[in-house]
Motif scaffolding. Structure first.
Motif, PDB file in Angstrom:
ATOM      1  N   TRP A 114      28.665 -52.735   3.268  1.00 24.84           N
ATOM      2  CA  TRP A 114      28.560 -52.930   4.716  1.00 24.84           C
ATOM      3  C   TRP A 114      28.770 -51.630   5.490  1.00 24.84           C
ATOM      4  O   TRP A 114      28.085 -51.370   6.468  1.00 24.84           O
ATOM      5  N   GLU A 115      29.731 -50.799   5.022  1.00 26.32           N
ATOM      6  CA  GLU A 115      29.984 -49.533   5.733  1.00 26.32           C
ATOM      7  C   GLU A 115      28.760 -48.622   5.674  1.00 26.32           C
ATOM      8  O   GLU A 115      28.382 -48.006   6.670  1.00 26.32           O
ATOM      9  N   GLY A 116      28.141 -48.542   4.489  1.00 26.34           N
ATOM     10  CA  GLY A 116      26.946 -47.715   4.331  1.00 26.34           C
ATOM     11  C   GLY A 116      25.814 -48.205   5.224  1.00 26.34           C
ATOM     12  O   GLY A 116      25.150 -47.416   5.902  1.00 26.34           O
ATOM     13  N   ALA A 117      25.614 -49.519   5.244  1.00 26.32           N
ATOM     14  CA  ALA A 117      24.557 -50.104   6.084  1.00 26.32           C
ATOM     15  C   ALA A 117      24.821 -49.810   7.556  1.00 26.32           C
ATOM     16  O   ALA A 117      23.904 -49.457   8.302  1.00 26.32           O
ATOM     17  N   LEU A 118      26.082 -49.923   7.972  1.00 25.62           N
ATOM     18  CA  LEU A 118      26.442 -49.668   9.369  1.00 25.62           C
ATOM     19  C   LEU A 118      26.174 -48.204   9.754  1.00 25.62           C
ATOM     20  O   LEU A 118      25.635 -47.931  10.824  1.00 25.62           O
ATOM     21  N   ILE A 140      16.663 -42.348  -4.114  1.00 27.41           N
ATOM     22  CA  ILE A 140      15.329 -41.877  -3.691  1.00 27.41           C
ATOM     23  C   ILE A 140      15.310 -41.707  -2.172  1.00 27.41           C
ATOM     24  O   ILE A 140      14.825 -40.708  -1.645  1.00 27.41           O
ATOM     25  N   CYS A 141      15.873 -42.705  -1.466  1.00 27.69           N
ATOM     26  CA  CYS A 141      15.925 -42.634   0.009  1.00 27.69           C
ATOM     27  C   CYS A 141      16.721 -41.407   0.457  1.00 27.69           C
ATOM     28  O   CYS A 141      16.289 -40.661   1.346  1.00 27.69           O
ATOM     29  N   GLU A 142      17.885 -41.209  -0.158  1.00 25.04           N
ATOM     30  CA  GLU A 142      18.762 -40.104   0.253  1.00 25.04           C
ATOM     31  C   GLU A 142      18.142 -38.741  -0.042  1.00 25.04           C
ATOM     32  O   GLU A 142      18.256 -37.809   0.756  1.00 25.04           O
ATOM     33  N   LEU A 143      17.475 -38.627  -1.186  1.00 22.77           N
ATOM     34  CA  LEU A 143      16.808 -37.358  -1.529  1.00 22.77           C
ATOM     35  C   LEU A 143      15.659 -37.075  -0.556  1.00 22.77           C
ATOM     36  O   LEU A 143      15.457 -35.936  -0.128  1.00 22.77           O
ATOM     37  N   SER A 144      14.916 -38.135  -0.199  1.00 20.51           N
ATOM     38  CA  SER A 144      13.823 -37.969   0.780  1.00 20.51           C
ATOM     39  C   SER A 144      14.371 -37.557   2.138  1.00 20.51           C
ATOM     40  O   SER A 144      13.812 -36.683   2.808  1.00 20.51           O
ATOM     41  N   LEU A 145      15.475 -38.181   2.543  1.00 21.98           N
ATOM     42  CA  LEU A 145      16.096 -37.842   3.832  1.00 21.98           C
ATOM     43  C   LEU A 145      16.567 -36.389   3.845  1.00 21.98           C
ATOM     44  O   LEU A 145      16.405 -35.674   4.832  1.00 21.98           O
ATOM     45  N   GLU A 146      17.132 -35.964   2.714  1.00 22.54           N
ATOM     46  CA  GLU A 146      17.624 -34.584   2.607  1.00 22.54           C
ATOM     47  C   GLU A 146      16.456 -33.592   2.721  1.00 22.54           C
ATOM     48  O   GLU A 146      16.524 -32.604   3.452  1.00 22.54           O
ATOM     49  N   LYS A 147      15.364 -33.905   2.021  1.00 23.24           N
ATOM     50  CA  LYS A 147      14.195 -33.019   2.036  1.00 23.24           C
ATOM     51  C   LYS A 147      13.571 -32.977   3.435  1.00 23.24           C
ATOM     52  O   LYS A 147      13.311 -31.900   3.979  1.00 23.24           O
ATOM     53  N   MET A 148      13.358 -34.151   4.039  1.00 22.85           N
ATOM     54  CA  MET A 148      12.720 -34.195   5.360  1.00 22.85           C
ATOM     55  C   MET A 148      13.642 -33.646   6.444  1.00 22.85           C
ATOM     56  O   MET A 148      13.193 -33.061   7.419  1.00 22.85           O
ATOM     57  N   GLY A 149      14.950 -33.827   6.245  1.00 20.83           N
ATOM     58  CA  GLY A 149      15.941 -33.386   7.230  1.00 20.83           C
ATOM     59  C   GLY A 149      15.990 -31.878   7.419  1.00 20.83           C
ATOM     60  O   GLY A 149      16.525 -31.382   8.409  1.00 20.83           O
ATOM     61  N   ALA A 150      15.422 -31.138   6.467  1.00 18.53           N
ATOM     62  CA  ALA A 150      15.353 -29.679   6.611  1.00 18.53           C
ATOM     63  C   ALA A 150      14.351 -29.286   7.702  1.00 18.53           C
ATOM     64  O   ALA A 150      14.417 -28.200   8.261  1.00 18.53           O
ATOM     65  N   LEU A 162      27.280 -56.676  11.270  1.00 24.13           N
ATOM     66  CA  LEU A 162      28.045 -55.735  10.433  1.00 24.13           C
ATOM     67  C   LEU A 162      29.397 -55.414  11.074  1.00 24.13           C
ATOM     68  O   LEU A 162      30.431 -55.404  10.400  1.00 24.13           O
ATOM     69  N   TYR A 163      29.385 -55.144  12.388  1.00 22.20           N
ATOM     70  CA  TYR A 163      30.650 -54.882  13.091  1.00 22.20           C
ATOM     71  C   TYR A 163      31.606 -56.067  12.927  1.00 22.20           C
ATOM     72  O   TYR A 163      32.797 -55.888  12.670  1.00 22.20           O
ATOM     73  N   MET A 164      31.072 -57.274  13.107  1.00 18.45           N
ATOM     74  CA  MET A 164      31.905 -58.484  12.987  1.00 18.45           C
ATOM     75  C   MET A 164      32.491 -58.595  11.578  1.00 18.45           C
ATOM     76  O   MET A 164      33.674 -58.889  11.404  1.00 18.45           O
ATOM     77  N   ALA A 165      31.650 -58.335  10.563  1.00 16.50           N
ATOM     78  CA  ALA A 165      32.101 -58.425   9.164  1.00 16.50           C
ATOM     79  C   ALA A 165      33.191 -57.400   8.880  1.00 16.50           C
ATOM     80  O   ALA A 165      34.088 -57.633   8.070  1.00 16.50           O
ATOM     81  N   MET A 208      13.010 -43.961   6.419  1.00 16.94           N
ATOM     82  CA  MET A 208      13.800 -43.857   5.185  1.00 16.94           C
ATOM     83  C   MET A 208      15.214 -44.379   5.388  1.00 16.94           C
ATOM     84  O   MET A 208      15.803 -44.986   4.493  1.00 16.94           O
ATOM     85  N   MET A 209      15.775 -44.142   6.592  1.00 16.68           N
ATOM     86  CA  MET A 209      17.111 -44.687   6.893  1.00 16.68           C
ATOM     87  C   MET A 209      17.089 -46.219   6.858  1.00 16.68           C
ATOM     88  O   MET A 209      18.026 -46.860   6.368  1.00 16.68           O
ATOM     89  N   TYR A 210      16.000 -46.795   7.380  1.00 16.78           N
ATOM     90  CA  TYR A 210      15.864 -48.262   7.402  1.00 16.78           C
ATOM     91  C   TYR A 210      15.789 -48.809   5.970  1.00 16.78           C
ATOM     92  O   TYR A 210      16.403 -49.824   5.646  1.00 16.78           O
ATOM     93  N   GLN A 211      15.035 -48.107   5.102  1.00 19.47           N
ATOM     94  CA  GLN A 211      14.954 -48.521   3.691  1.00 19.47           C
ATOM     95  C   GLN A 211      16.340 -48.430   3.043  1.00 19.47           C
ATOM     96  O   GLN A 211      16.764 -49.338   2.320  1.00 19.47           O
ATOM     97  N   ALA A 212      17.042 -47.323   3.320  1.00 15.47           N
ATOM     98  CA  ALA A 212      18.381 -47.122   2.740  1.00 15.47           C
ATOM     99  C   ALA A 212      19.348 -48.192   3.248  1.00 15.47           C
ATOM    100  O   ALA A 212      20.168 -48.722   2.481  1.00 15.47           O
ATOM    101  N   MET A 213      19.245 -48.515   4.537  1.00 19.00           N
ATOM    102  CA  MET A 213      20.101 -49.564   5.111  1.00 19.00           C
ATOM    103  C   MET A 213      19.845 -50.900   4.405  1.00 19.00           C
ATOM    104  O   MET A 213      20.781 -51.636   4.080  1.00 19.00           O
ATOM    105  N   GLY A 214      18.573 -51.180   4.140  1.00 17.08           N
ATOM    106  CA  GLY A 214      18.213 -52.422   3.433  1.00 17.08           C
ATOM    107  C   GLY A 214      18.844 -52.496   2.054  1.00 17.08           C
ATOM    108  O   GLY A 214      19.346 -53.547   1.645  1.00 17.08           O
ATOM    109  N   VAL A 215      18.835 -51.374   1.334  1.00 18.91           N
ATOM    110  CA  VAL A 215      19.451 -51.339  -0.005  1.00 18.91           C
ATOM    111  C   VAL A 215      20.965 -51.559   0.111  1.00 18.91           C
ATOM    112  O   VAL A 215      21.559 -52.317  -0.661  1.00 18.91           O
ATOM    113  N   CYS A 216      21.599 -50.895   1.092  1.00 18.20           N
ATOM    114  CA  CYS A 216      23.052 -51.067   1.308  1.00 18.20           C
ATOM    115  C   CYS A 216      23.388 -52.533   1.594  1.00 18.20           C
ATOM    116  O   CYS A 216      24.373 -53.066   1.069  1.00 18.20           O
TER     117      CYS A 216
END
Length: 362
Positions: free
Chosen positions: A285-289, A249-259, A320-323, A271-279
């Motif tokens: 960890w890579e996705g969150a970073l 849902i986050c990624e689809l919203s980002l794609e739509k708004m990103g236009a 995240l960098y440390m991990a 939306m990026m913050y929500q997506a980071m939270g899910v990651c």
């Protein structure tokens, strides 16, 4: 255990009796504790030197039917879960108390701004709101601490912020009206100085029309409101959506708004913050970073100086960098978090000692 018993006895038997069905909201639990404390301390408590709970503003006359219904639901839950060890005032007095708690409550968060609980600090509640605050409220255990983040002249009013300051003026005032029943007239709200940057539109050969931009802002606000409501009903959300569906849902919203919107636009950042939270939740960890790296620069630009939101993002990135064994970037990010937190939390705060220990251990 003995010290806490006068409060915990309110809940202990009920928790055992209800088992899995013990689920009063935080507001209900907080209100039950206030009632118990008022019974055992009829005089003012240590935290009521300047203002008592009974003197709190309730804005009762401004409550709409939906808010009144929510209060009645809370009163029903209070009676349901706390009947044994609590003496109740009448319904009208409980409506006032719940309205007072809703307007004057504080959300306690940890160093990464994860929710820990709710509380009231009567004397701290005396401070008015500004979107250009000159103090920050932080927490040390059950204590609230107020620290200046700007020079404050003698006789100048002390202002804190009641809301997340990321969003543009109209959104901030919608939130203030909904929760606290006023419009803000601070310098930031009068000049709307940061609104253009916060609502940055993508630079395209064929720029979007004003109507397209308006529609996209409306869409973004609706999505944000849905996420806000979902947090209140998080148990339902967990049952109906998997983390991966939530991420989609986050990624689809980002794609739509990103236009239409630049990545630095606050609705994209939300939306990026929500997506980071899910990651983070699914330990990607890579996705969150990746999301955190996109968020941090615009955050530093949009938020006021010494913002806890910026500090917590540097902290998340550092960890995240440390991990992921990028020590150089990790140290740099953690040091940036510490620089802000030393002002906002004070140099002797346990959170800062913990982060410094993390740096030594790596």
């Amino acid at each position: 255990q003995k010290e806490d018993w006068p409060m915990h006895k309110l809940e202990c038997a009920a928790m055992c009796a209800f088992g899995q069905n013990w689920n009063p909201s935080e507001t209900v639990r907080l209100t039950a504790r206030i009632l118990a404390k008022q019974k055992t301390h009829p005089e003012r408590t240590q935290s009521e030197k300047l203002l008592s709970v009974k003197e709190f503003e309730s804005h009762l006359d401004k409550l709409d039917n939906e808010k009144r219904e929510l209060i009645q639901n809370d009163i029903a839950a209070l009676h349901h879960f706390y009947s044994k060890h609590l003496e109740y005032p009448d319904n009208a007095a409980l409506v006032v108390l719940f309205a007072q708690v809703n307007c004057n409550g504080f959300t306690i968060e940890d160093e990464e701004l994860s929710h820990l609980g709710s509380a009231i600090f009567p004397d701290v509640a005396l401070m008015n709101h500004s979107c250009c605050p000159n103090v920050i409220v932080t927490y040390k255990g059950t204590l609230a601490e107020v620290r200046a983040v700007k020079e404050i002249e003698p006789g100048e009013e002390v202002f804190t912020s009641y809301i997340d300051l990321l969003y543009p003026t109209e959104d901030r005032n919608d939130r203030l009206r909904d929760s606290y029943f006023f419009n803000c007239d601070c310098k930031e709200c009068i000049t709307k100085e940061k609104d253009k940057e916060k609502l940055e539109i993508r630079k395209l050969n064929d720029p979007p029309s004003a109507e397209t931009v308006r529609d996209m802002i409306k869409y973004a606000r609706n999505v944000i409101e849905e996420f806000r409501r979902a947090k209140h009903y998080k148990y339902i959300l967990c049952l109906t959506l998997t983390p991966f569906e939530l991420l989609e849902i986050c990624e689809l919203s980002l794609e739509k708004m990103g236009a239409v919107f630049e990545d630095s636009n606050v609705y994209m950042l939300h939306m990026m913050y929500q997506a980071m939270g899910v990651c983070l939740y699914v330990q990607d960890w890579e996705g969150a970073l990746r999301y955190g790296q996109k968020i941090i620069r615009p955050y530093s630009k949009h938020y006021p100086f010494y913002s806890l939101n910026v500090a917590s993002m540097w902290l998340k990135l550092g960890r995240l960098y440390m991990a992921l064994e990028n020590r150089t970037a990790g140290v740099k990010a953690l040091k940036r978090a510490i620089a802000i937190m030393e002002v906002a939390h004070g140099k002797d705060h346990p959170y800062i000692s913990e982060i410094k220990k993390e740096l030594e251990d790596h």
